[in-house]
Design a protein around this motif. Sequence first.
Motif, short mmCIF file in Angstrom:
data_model
loop_
_atom_site.label_atom_id
_atom_site.label_comp_id
_atom_site.label_asym_id
_atom_site.label_seq_id
_atom_site.Cartn_x
_atom_site.Cartn_y
_atom_site.Cartn_z
N ILE A 108 3.18 -7.78 10.29
CA ILE A 108 2.54 -8.13 9.02
C ILE A 108 1.38 -7.21 8.65
N ALA A 109 0.70 -6.63 9.65
CA ALA A 109 -0.49 -5.82 9.38
C ALA A 109 -0.24 -4.65 8.42
N PRO A 110 0.82 -3.85 8.63
CA PRO A 110 1.03 -2.73 7.70
C PRO A 110 1.34 -3.16 6.28
N LEU A 111 2.05 -4.27 6.10
CA LEU A 111 2.36 -4.77 4.76
C LEU A 111 1.09 -5.19 4.04
N GLN A 112 0.21 -5.85 4.76
CA GLN A 112 -1.04 -6.28 4.16
C GLN A 112 -1.92 -5.09 3.82
N GLY A 113 -1.93 -4.09 4.71
CA GLY A 113 -2.73 -2.90 4.45
C GLY A 113 -2.25 -2.15 3.22
N LEU A 114 -0.94 -1.98 3.09
CA LEU A 114 -0.39 -1.26 1.94
C LEU A 114 -0.61 -2.02 0.64
N SER A 115 -0.41 -3.33 0.66
CA SER A 115 -0.60 -4.10 -0.58
C SER A 115 -2.08 -4.16 -0.96
N ARG A 116 -2.95 -4.21 0.05
CA ARG A 116 -4.40 -4.19 -0.21
C ARG A 116 -4.78 -2.84 -0.86
N ARG A 117 -4.20 -1.78 -0.35
CA ARG A 117 -4.47 -0.46 -0.91
C ARG A 117 -4.07 -0.40 -2.40
N PHE A 118 -2.90 -0.94 -2.73
CA PHE A 118 -2.44 -0.94 -4.12
C PHE A 118 -3.41 -1.71 -5.00
N TRP A 119 -3.85 -2.87 -4.53
CA TRP A 119 -4.75 -3.71 -5.32
C TRP A 119 -6.05 -2.97 -5.62
N PHE A 120 -6.66 -2.38 -4.61
CA PHE A 120 -7.93 -1.69 -4.81
C PHE A 120 -7.77 -0.44 -5.66
N VAL A 176 4.32 0.91 -8.10
CA VAL A 176 4.60 -0.49 -8.38
C VAL A 176 5.88 -0.93 -7.69
N GLU A 177 6.89 -0.05 -7.69
CA GLU A 177 8.18 -0.40 -7.09
C GLU A 177 8.02 -0.70 -5.60
N GLU A 178 7.29 0.15 -4.89
CA GLU A 178 7.07 -0.08 -3.46
C GLU A 178 6.27 -1.34 -3.23
N GLN A 179 5.26 -1.57 -4.07
CA GLN A 179 4.44 -2.77 -3.93
C GLN A 179 5.28 -4.03 -4.07
N LEU A 180 6.18 -4.07 -5.04
CA LEU A 180 7.00 -5.25 -5.25
C LEU A 180 7.96 -5.48 -4.08
N ARG A 181 8.51 -4.39 -3.54
CA ARG A 181 9.43 -4.54 -2.40
C ARG A 181 8.71 -5.05 -1.17
N LEU A 182 7.52 -4.53 -0.90
CA LEU A 182 6.83 -4.97 0.31
C LEU A 182 6.30 -6.39 0.16
N LEU A 183 5.98 -6.79 -1.08
CA LEU A 183 5.52 -8.17 -1.29
C LEU A 183 6.62 -9.18 -1.00
N GLU A 184 7.88 -8.80 -1.24
CA GLU A 184 8.99 -9.69 -0.90
C GLU A 184 8.98 -10.03 0.59
N LEU A 185 8.79 -9.00 1.41
CA LEU A 185 8.78 -9.21 2.86
C LEU A 185 7.49 -9.86 3.31
#
Length: 217
Positions: A147-159, A73-82
């Motif tokens: 932007i691509a890696p941030l979207q990939g990581l956050s998509r991974r967290f969601w799924f 969750v911590e990593e997800q919140l940090r990457l969502l800021e960016l």
Amino acid sequence: MGSGAKAEEAYSALEELIVFQRLEPGSLVSEAQLTELTGLGRTPIREALQRLARHRMVHIYPNRGVLIPATSVEEQLRLLELRLSLEELAVRLACERATESDRRPMEQMASKLDRNNFTMDEYAGTVRDTHGLIVRAAHNDYLADAIAPLQGLSRRFWFAHVQDQEVEIHAGARLHRAILTAILRKDVESAEEAVKNLNTYLVEFAYATIRLRSTEV
């Protein structure tokens, strides 16, 4: 198919395995296992792994294997800021720069997102393609790379953490459709607001996983 296309195919195949946790988080896998799983050669797999490592979706340990990291969750919140800042820039540029050839597939995607019967696999591809359309319409390769890696990581967290698939897919599709329709209207203010709404949803989703864990203890 050229080597670049093979590497792109390998990247997409491995990203899908990671996003849907078909490669278990915390597991250590070998290049040989990945070539067997994907049916692709070692060279495109190796190139894809290097790119995935830059995007923080894998960790490569020479002579040991490839680690599939766990989500947090911590990593997800940090990457969502960016991600929010970059996506606001992306939609602003897309409103200004989208050509007719950019807009046609956006219109088709907006109609597709109006559906309410996506499978998880279909929705994953739709979300990835939606973000791809927006970034391409921004006509800035540096932005696309950032932007691509941030979207990939956050998509991974969601799924990895989705509970009620039907409810969450409906919510996500509605939010992504709002972004596209605002860009198609060339409405910068509405497009930025739609991006903020998507980010708020993702942040709230991340916090909800913490609450869920607390009830399971």
